[in-house]
Design a protein around this motif. Structure first.
Motif: not given
Length: 388
Positions: A267-268, A271, A274
């Motif tokens: 997820k990091r 993020e 992105k």
């Protein structure tokens, strides 16, 4: 640049696992024995399945599963070109015909909307691959299997601990095969596991994985065992050793924690990257699922980047950042191209992914600082800023 090399994957092995292996070695029972029996029971409980059978590799599990399903010469098995070669190789091993369906560009999983068109009167099984630990959309696959009387063999080598619509992969369906290779979410050094609800298939696999004997070593050489056995039919030497199971006994209780750590890191990455235009990030589907995040594998936008994937990998490695390729499109390997006449353009999504995919470092013990080293290296290579 980092002072030491950061591998793209690294297993988390506890002192308890090391001590368990040492205990096996001191006991004198190195091969299939009591620790394997315990490990299989633990797996069955974790997967919520009556039968969890371990063997020397996931490849062995896939081969034995096809044999137990009576897949043979003249039969077709549908799978994906975006997978490790073992998925196709085992179909060849049993004499069957490989039938391929392209993948979704965003998820790298088989495109279920194209499956029905690939089914013929010779099709006997579908082998979806849960790529990188992302569950395939299984409902439409099992609906097609029911409609055409097909078996479903899930190549879940990446997906131990993953869930589909609230149910663990392995807890439902026909057959699933998991891998415990060192770069997987949990490991036994080498090894794999097959899960099934079928008593008949479980019995067949038990025989096939060890010479077709009606008794394995644990049943023959223990205090209450008998040295006599019968060969029910020819089998293989695909059994898992107690030394391997000793590692697994202390890996499985931490599997969900390993996945949580992988998920946080993934997820990091998502993020931080992105807005990084040089990479296209993997996407998750809308249906309910739990991603096991075996891999974090974006694809390089090579035309914009003006370097190839292999050049990017070389640059990262020169900066002590490990990376890998999962995978090149299998239909373009010489054997499959020559045998089936596969060519560039047959499966464009798999080809686009295979040409540009790169696996970035991802493992449970990876620190935020180490992940930042990966991000910093990408910044330096492309001379651009990554979102903070």
């Amino acid at each position: 640049m980092r002072d030491s090399f950061l591998p793209f994957s690294k297993p988390s092995i506890s002192e308890a696992a090391i001590n368990e292996v040492t205990d096996s070695m001191r006991s004198g029972w190195l091969t299939t024995g009591p620790k394997l029996k315990k490990f299989e029971q633990m797996l069955a409980e974790y997967l919520h399945v009556p039968h969890a059978l371990c063997m020397s590799s996931a490849t062995a599990g896939l081969q034995l599963a096809l044999m137990a399903l009576d897949i043979q010469k003249g039969d077709e098995v549908i799978t994906t070109p975006m997978t490790f070669a073992a998925s196709l190789n085992v179909i060849e091993m049993v004499g069957a015909t490989v039938k391929l369906v392209d993948v979704e560009r965003d998820t790298y999983n088989i495109d279920v909307t194209k499956l029905e068109a690939a089914i013929t009167k010779n099709t006997k099984a579908i082998m979806p691959v849960h790529f990188a630990g992302l569950p395939v959309d299984l409902d439409p696959i099992y609906a097609l299997a029911k409609k055409y009387n097909l078996a479903v063999l899930e190549d879940a080598a990446h997906a131990i601990g993953a869930e589909y619509k609230g149910k663990k992969i392995g807890s439902f369906g026909d057959l699933q095969v998991f891998s415990f290779h060192p770069n997987k979410n949990m490991t036994t050094g080498e090894g794999g596991c097959l899960s099934t609800h079928s008593d008949k298939i479980a019995e067949q696999i038990s025989l096939l994985r060890f010479h077709g004997m009606d008794r394995e070593a644990w049943n023959r050489f223990g205090k209450d065992g008998s040295p006599h056995y019968k060969i029910i039919y020819p089998g293989f030497k695909y059994n898992m050793m107690d030394i391997q199971a000793a590692i697994g006994i202390h890996q499985l209780p931490f599997l969900d924690e390993f996945i949580e750590k992988r998920t946080a890191l993934a997820k990091r990455y998502l993020e931080k990257l992105k807005d990084f235009e040089y990479l296209t990030l993997p996407k998750s589907p809308d249906y309910q699922h739990k991603h096991a995040w075996h891999l974090f594998a974006p694809t390089l936008n090579d035309k914009l980047a003006k370097i190839s994937r292999d050049e990017l990998m070389a640059k990262l490695k020169s900066m002590n950042i490990g990376c890998s390729v999962h995978y090149e499109a299998t239909h373009l390997y010489p054997y499959y191209a020559n045998k089936y006449g596969f060519k560039l353009g047959d499966f464009p999504n798999a080809e686009a992914i295979g040409k540009n995919v790169i696996s970035l470092p991802l493992f449970p013990d990876m620190t935020i600082s180490e992940q930042d080293d990966v991000l910093d290296a990408l910044e330096q290579i492309f001379n651009t800023s990554i979102t903070n």
